[in-house]
Scaffold this motif. Sequence first.
Motif, mmCIF file in Angstrom:
data_model
loop_
_atom_site.group_PDB
_atom_site.id
_atom_site.type_symbol
_atom_site.label_atom_id
_atom_site.label_comp_id
_atom_site.label_asym_id
_atom_site.label_seq_id
_atom_site.Cartn_x
_atom_site.Cartn_y
_atom_site.Cartn_z
ATOM 1 N N UNK A 1 -15.815 3.990 4.870
ATOM 2 C CA UNK A 1 -16.055 4.333 6.263
ATOM 3 C C UNK A 1 -16.668 3.171 7.032
ATOM 4 N N UNK A 2 -16.905 2.067 6.354
ATOM 5 C CA UNK A 2 -17.377 0.870 7.045
ATOM 6 C C UNK A 2 -16.219 0.074 7.650
ATOM 7 N N UNK A 3 -14.990 0.537 7.403
ATOM 8 C CA UNK A 3 -13.805 -0.140 7.931
ATOM 9 C C UNK A 3 -13.185 0.680 9.055
ATOM 10 N N UNK A 4 -12.549 -0.009 9.990
ATOM 11 C CA UNK A 4 -11.886 0.706 11.085
ATOM 12 C C UNK A 4 -10.750 1.568 10.565
ATOM 13 N N UNK A 5 -10.078 1.068 9.541
ATOM 14 C CA UNK A 5 -8.941 1.801 8.987
ATOM 15 C C UNK A 5 -8.676 1.339 7.565
ATOM 16 N N UNK A 6 -8.104 2.233 6.783
ATOM 17 C CA UNK A 6 -7.577 1.898 5.461
ATOM 18 C C UNK A 6 -6.075 2.163 5.497
ATOM 19 N N UNK A 7 -5.332 1.343 4.772
ATOM 20 C CA UNK A 7 -3.889 1.527 4.839
ATOM 21 C C UNK A 7 -3.172 1.092 3.583
ATOM 22 N N UNK A 8 -1.911 1.441 3.544
ATOM 23 C CA UNK A 8 -0.996 0.999 2.500
ATOM 24 C C UNK A 8 0.154 0.234 3.146
ATOM 25 N N UNK A 9 0.453 -0.905 2.587
ATOM 26 C CA UNK A 9 1.582 -1.738 3.005
ATOM 27 C C UNK A 9 2.470 -1.945 1.782
ATOM 28 N N UNK A 10 3.699 -2.382 2.041
ATOM 29 C CA UNK A 10 4.576 -2.726 0.934
ATOM 30 C C UNK A 10 5.374 -3.967 1.267
ATOM 31 N N UNK A 11 5.793 -4.647 0.211
ATOM 32 C CA UNK A 11 6.536 -5.891 0.391
ATOM 33 C C UNK A 11 7.599 -6.020 -0.684
ATOM 34 N N UNK A 12 8.795 -6.367 -0.241
ATOM 35 C CA UNK A 12 9.901 -6.695 -1.118
ATOM 36 C C UNK A 12 10.041 -8.204 -1.112
ATOM 37 N N UNK A 13 10.350 -8.782 -2.262
ATOM 38 C CA UNK A 13 10.457 -10.236 -2.373
ATOM 39 C C UNK A 13 11.393 -10.781 -1.307
ATOM 40 N N UNK A 14 10.902 -11.763 -0.560
ATOM 41 C CA UNK A 14 11.711 -12.396 0.462
ATOM 42 C C UNK A 14 11.649 -11.727 1.823
ATOM 43 N N UNK A 15 10.896 -10.609 1.897
ATOM 44 C CA UNK A 15 10.779 -9.908 3.171
ATOM 45 C C UNK A 15 9.314 -9.840 3.598
ATOM 46 N N UNK A 16 9.109 -9.499 4.862
ATOM 47 C CA UNK A 16 7.746 -9.387 5.376
ATOM 48 C C UNK A 16 7.068 -8.134 4.839
ATOM 49 N N UNK A 17 5.757 -8.237 4.722
ATOM 50 C CA UNK A 17 4.977 -7.061 4.345
ATOM 51 C C UNK A 17 5.013 -6.068 5.511
ATOM 52 N N UNK A 18 5.209 -4.791 5.191
ATOM 53 C CA UNK A 18 5.311 -3.790 6.251
ATOM 54 C C UNK A 18 4.316 -2.655 6.036
ATOM 55 N N UNK A 19 3.885 -2.083 7.155
ATOM 56 C CA UNK A 19 2.977 -0.945 7.100
ATOM 57 C C UNK A 19 3.711 0.280 6.584
ATOM 58 N N UNK A 20 3.090 0.974 5.650
ATOM 59 C CA UNK A 20 3.621 2.243 5.155
ATOM 60 C C UNK A 20 2.850 3.398 5.780
ATOM 61 N N UNK A 21 1.519 3.332 5.689
ATOM 62 C CA UNK A 21 0.676 4.391 6.237
ATOM 63 C C UNK A 21 -0.720 3.843 6.469
ATOM 64 N N UNK A 22 -1.375 4.361 7.498
ATOM 65 C CA UNK A 22 -2.722 3.917 7.827
ATOM 66 C C UNK A 22 -3.553 5.107 8.267
ATOM 67 N N UNK A 23 -4.789 5.163 7.741
ATOM 68 C CA UNK A 23 -5.701 6.253 8.118
ATOM 69 C C UNK A 23 -6.938 5.625 8.743
ATOM 70 N N UNK A 24 -7.137 5.844 10.056
ATOM 71 C CA UNK A 24 -8.287 5.247 10.721
ATOM 72 C C UNK A 24 -9.534 6.123 10.549
ATOM 73 N N UNK A 25 -10.677 5.520 10.848
ATOM 74 C CA UNK A 25 -11.916 6.321 10.840
ATOM 75 C C UNK A 25 -11.835 7.391 11.928
ATOM 76 N N UNK A 26 -11.348 6.981 13.082
ATOM 77 C CA UNK A 26 -11.128 7.921 14.168
ATOM 78 C C UNK A 26 -9.687 7.772 14.631
ATOM 79 N N UNK A 27 -9.073 8.862 15.048
ATOM 80 C CA UNK A 27 -7.723 8.775 15.575
ATOM 81 C C UNK A 27 -6.684 9.290 14.605
ATOM 82 N N UNK A 28 -5.427 9.055 14.984
ATOM 83 C CA UNK A 28 -4.314 9.639 14.251
ATOM 84 C C UNK A 28 -3.837 8.755 13.109
ATOM 85 N N UNK A 29 -3.406 9.409 12.070
ATOM 86 C CA UNK A 29 -2.783 8.706 10.954
ATOM 87 C C UNK A 29 -1.414 8.189 11.402
#
Length: 115
Positions: free
Chosen positions: A29-57
């Motif tokens: 809870x000391x972070x603004x948000x926690x999240x999961x990202x994923x990356x395939x070799x040769x591609x950019x890392x992309x957001x999968x899901x993010x859960x903020x302290x406040x606000x919408x997932x």
Amino acid sequence: QVQLVESGGGLVQPGGSLRLSCAASRSIISFNAMGWYRQVLGKQRELVAQIPIFGNIKYADSVKGRFTISRDTAKNTVYLQMNSLKPEDTAVYYCNAYLPGANSWGQGTQVTVSS
């Protein structure tokens, strides 16, 4: 600084499920948000899901209705429940702890969806 340790990756058949865990070395809870990202070799890392302290997932459109992010603040752990997995979900999944100007990453866990 924070240490993030992911676990739960592996090989699963299409249509199967996995649950990823991310254990943090200090209060999430000391972070603004926690999240999961994923990356395939040769591609950019992309957001999968993010859960903020406040606000919408947030979820990537490609995982909506199949993946669920959650947190246990008592255990300083964030989870990613992945259902109805598809071959295109195959990637290295990274946990992220976000503060403005300071992103922290775990070492990643491989998820492979294949028959």
